[in-house]
Enzyme design. Structure first.
Site, PDB file in Angstrom:
ATOM      1  CG  HIS A  60       8.028   4.430  -3.810  1.00 38.68           C
ATOM      2  ND1 HIS A  60       7.944   3.570  -4.864  1.00 38.68           N
ATOM      3  CD2 HIS A  60       8.227   3.674  -2.712  1.00 38.68           C
ATOM      4  CE1 HIS A  60       8.107   2.338  -4.442  1.00 38.68           C
ATOM      5  NE2 HIS A  60       8.270   2.370  -3.140  1.00 38.68           N
TER       6      HIS A  60
ATOM      7  CB  ALA B  77       3.916  -0.571   2.275  1.00 35.24           C
TER       8      ALA B  77
ATOM      9  NE  ARG C 295      12.504  -1.558   1.497  1.00 37.56           N
ATOM     10  CZ  ARG C 295      13.203  -0.434   1.531  1.00 37.56           C
ATOM     11  NH1 ARG C 295      13.432   0.167   2.680  1.00 37.56           N
ATOM     12  NH2 ARG C 295      13.670   0.086   0.426  1.00 37.56           N
TER      13      ARG C 295
ATOM     14  CB  CYS D 186      -0.897  -0.001   1.231  1.00 42.08           C
ATOM     15  SG  CYS D 186       0.032   0.101   2.771  1.00 42.08           S
TER      16      CYS D 186
HETATM   17 FE1  CFM Z   1      13.172   0.137  -5.464  1.00 40.17          FE
HETATM   18 FE2  CFM Z   1      12.597  -2.195  -5.729  1.00 40.17          FE
HETATM   19 FE3  CFM Z   1      11.179  -0.563  -4.156  1.00 40.17          FE
HETATM   20 FE4  CFM Z   1      13.679  -1.300  -3.484  1.00 40.17          FE
HETATM   21 FE5  CFM Z   1      12.718  -3.274  -1.891  1.00 40.17          FE
HETATM   22 FE6  CFM Z   1      11.628  -4.096  -4.172  1.00 40.17          FE
HETATM   23 FE7  CFM Z   1      10.212  -2.518  -2.592  1.00 40.17          FE
HETATM   24 MO1  CFM Z   1      10.742  -4.958  -1.843  1.00 40.17          MO
HETATM   25  S1  CFM Z   1      14.547  -1.592  -5.376  1.00 40.17           S
HETATM   26  S2  CFM Z   1      12.699   0.567  -3.393  1.00 40.17           S
HETATM   27  S3  CFM Z   1      14.553  -2.156  -1.701  1.00 40.17           S
HETATM   28  S4  CFM Z   1      11.314  -0.658  -6.262  1.00 40.17           S
HETATM   29  S5  CFM Z   1      12.805  -5.177  -2.776  1.00 40.17           S
HETATM   30  S6  CFM Z   1      12.274  -4.181  -6.352  1.00 40.17           S
HETATM   31  S7  CFM Z   1       9.560  -4.210  -3.675  1.00 40.17           S
HETATM   32  S8  CFM Z   1      10.992  -3.024  -0.687  1.00 40.17           S
HETATM   33  S9  CFM Z   1       9.315  -0.614  -2.980  1.00 40.17           S
END
Ligand code: CFM
Length: 541
Positions: free
Chosen positions: A191, A59, A90, A56
């Site tokens: 993000h 997250a 994580r 979500c």
């Molecule tokens: Fe970038 Fe990723 Fe992500 Fe990531 Fe991660 Fe991920 Fe993630 Mo899991 S590199 S930041 S450190 S998009 S592994 S492939 S899914 S936490 S949001």
């Protein structure tokens, strides 16, 4: 899908017509003859009822971007579950350093207001304010983040007002993030929300540059399993000064002075391209997409970086480090390569790793035949050139776009950051793809499949069709793979292993993958279709 592929049509057969039509748009088969990448549907809502691997917005904001900032206390305003389940899973490691003493590292802790029924009915603002006071009293943090969860938005708690009042009360920065889980179709929205706030309120407030000749930031590196530390080891050996790894092992102080570095490297383009782009607009700072996953990929990224600085000594040191490190690790890699050579893999991970890890697997002689992201956008598949053509929808409009302009005092031309003339910079741009990401498609081979937001049913069908030796998965689909008799590597937390980045990471990864694909257990498991074939019935009957 660019072209009808009988096996994949079979995979879609189980769906009602509308779902079939929808899911088909999330599939692209690489077709070299067709030239550029066909359009793939991405960053749209998962069909209700389908078990997705996505997370979500909370997250993405709290768990991914702001939570790892080690010297900020991050408070989850919400019921205890949101804080609890985003706590410690994580593996974004952090440690004390010269600017952050041990008692100022909070990223391993969980802070939550633990909202109860009366808070939902009467509002949780007072509880949040009280908690901030307690946190300041007990920990004296440099700054605080407040991350909202779904109920906070639903009941209308004004976390921004609470943050503002607390900031005035305590004299430290208190950031509030309206990252309610439902704010987007996945963690990707979180993000963006996190990037906006950090950019607007923190970046640019520092005044002292970290001392060093070539100072860089690594954006989109989260130090999972210590990846960032391995990169720091290599880069500092070459002669770079790493100001900040954002946000793995990042400190608030270093984020404040992000703009005083010379170059932004972007490892994970999905989660942090916003800050790279906004810093380019506001401060003029150039950025370079890199990939430190894979030996050849690392070498290539280091060479491109070195070219950016117009410094022969740096280029020479880069070559020395590349030669030394490759000579050191290749004999070990060769041993593992003998086990891995010729094997195939699927990669279903978040928004960047399904691309990056293709290079590391190729170093081992393995090929990713099916790759997909959980929550990427079209540019992560097709390349940044498509960004202007991506239509915004009701979901993406939920997240405010910051319209920044050049900072009148702090803006410098890109060539000034890199210590070269304008002409030299123009020449450099022809050689090094600054401010660009080509996406996953160019690295796929003819006939290989890209699939967006894959679900359990599709993974089962694809395994039955392609029989991969290894699946890169998340926590939910990992055990699906195992039950199908296929080795699986959880590629978010690395199954408690790592680092996998850089040279030492390549050795760790080669060992873990060789172990995984050669484990006899997977041959002992009979998959559902094999059982069905024994009985002579249809699969999944
Ligand atoms: Fe970038 Fe990723 Fe992500 Fe990531 Fe991660 Fe991920 Fe993630 Mo899991 S590199 S930041 S450190 S998009 S592994 S492939 S899914 S936490 S949001």
């Amino acid at each position: 899908m660019a072209e009808t592929e009988p096996g994949l049509d079979g995979m879609l057969e189980a769906y009602p017509d509308t779902v079939k039509k929808n899911r088909k748009k999330h599939l692209v088969l690489k077709n070299e003859a067709a030239g550029c990448c066909p359009q793939i549907e991405a960053n749209t809502r998962t069909i209700p009822g389908i078990i997705s691997q996505r997370g979500c917005a909370y997250a993405g904001c709290k768990g991914v971007v702001v939570g790892p900032i080690k010297d900020m206390v991050t408070i989850t305003h919400g019921p205890v579950g949101c804080g609890y389940y985003s706590w410690g899973t994580r593996r974004n490691k952090a440690r004390a350093d010269e600017t952050t003493p041990k008692d100022k590292v909070y990223s391993q802790l969980c802070f939550t207001t633990d909202m109860q029924e009366p808070d939902i009915v009467f509002g949780g603002e007072k509880k949040l304010a009280k908690m901030i006071d307690e946190v300041v009293l007990a920990f004296h943090p440099r700054a605080i983040n407040i991350c909202a969860t779904c109920p906070v938005g639903l009941i209308g708690d004004d976390i921004n007002a609470v943050a503002k009042a607390a900031q005035e009360r305590h004299g430290i920065q208190v950031l509030s993030f309206n990252c309610e889980g439902y704010k987007g179709v996945s963690q990707s929205a979180g993000h963006h929300i996190a990037n906006n706030n950090i950019m607007e309120k923190v970046v640019g407030t520092g005044t002292e540059r970290k001392p060093g000749k070539h100072v860089i930031n690594i954006l989109g590196e989260y130090n999972i399993g210590g990846d960032g530390w391995e990169l720091e080891r290599i880069l500092e050996d070459i002669g770079y000064t790493v100001n900040s790894i954002l946000t793995g092992d990042a400190s608030y102080e270093n984020i404040k002075r992000l703009h005083l570095a010379d170059l932004n490297l972007v490892q994970c383009h999905r989660s942090i391209n916003y800050i790279a782009e906004m810093m380019e607009t506001k401060y003029g700072m150039p950025w370079l997409k890199v990939n430190f996953i894979g030996i050849e990929a690392t070498n290539e990224s280091l060479r491109q970086m070195a070219k950016c600085f117009n410094d022969p000594e740096l280029e020479q040191k880069t070559e020395e480090v590349i030669a030394r490190e490759t000579a050191r690790i290749m004999p070990v890699i060769e041993q593992y390569r003998k086990i891995c050579e010729g094997k195939t893999a699927f990669a279903f991970v978040g928004g960047s790793r399904s691309h990056h890890y293709q290079y590391l697997l190729r170093d081992l002689g393995m090929e990713v035949v099916v790759a997909g992201y959980e929550f990427a956008h079209r540019d992560n598949y097709e390349g940044r050139q498509v960004i202007p053509t991506i239509k915004s929808d009701a979901d993406s409009k939920n997240i405010p776009e910051l319209h920044l302009t050049p900072d009148p005092e702090k803006f410098r031309e890109a060539h000034e950051y890199l210590g070269m003339t304008k002409e030299q910079y123009e020449a450099l741009k022809k050689e090094v793809p600054l401010s660009f990401y080509e996406g996953m498609y160019p690295s796929m081979k003819n006939g290989e499949l890209m699939i967006d937001d894959a679900n359990h049913h599709e993974v089962e069908e694809l395994v039955a069709k392609y029989h991969p030796d290894l699946i890169f998965s998340g926590v939910r689909d990992k055990y699906i793979a195992h039950k199908l008799g296929v080795a699986s590597k959880q590629l978010h937390s690395y199954d408690y292993a790592g680092p996998y980045a850089g040279y030492n990471g390549a050795i760790n990864f080669a060992r873990d993958v060789a172990n995984a694909v050669s484990t006899p257990a997977w041959k002992m498991i009979i998959s559902p279709w094999e059982k069905a074939q024994e009985k002579g019935s249809e699969p999944h009957a």
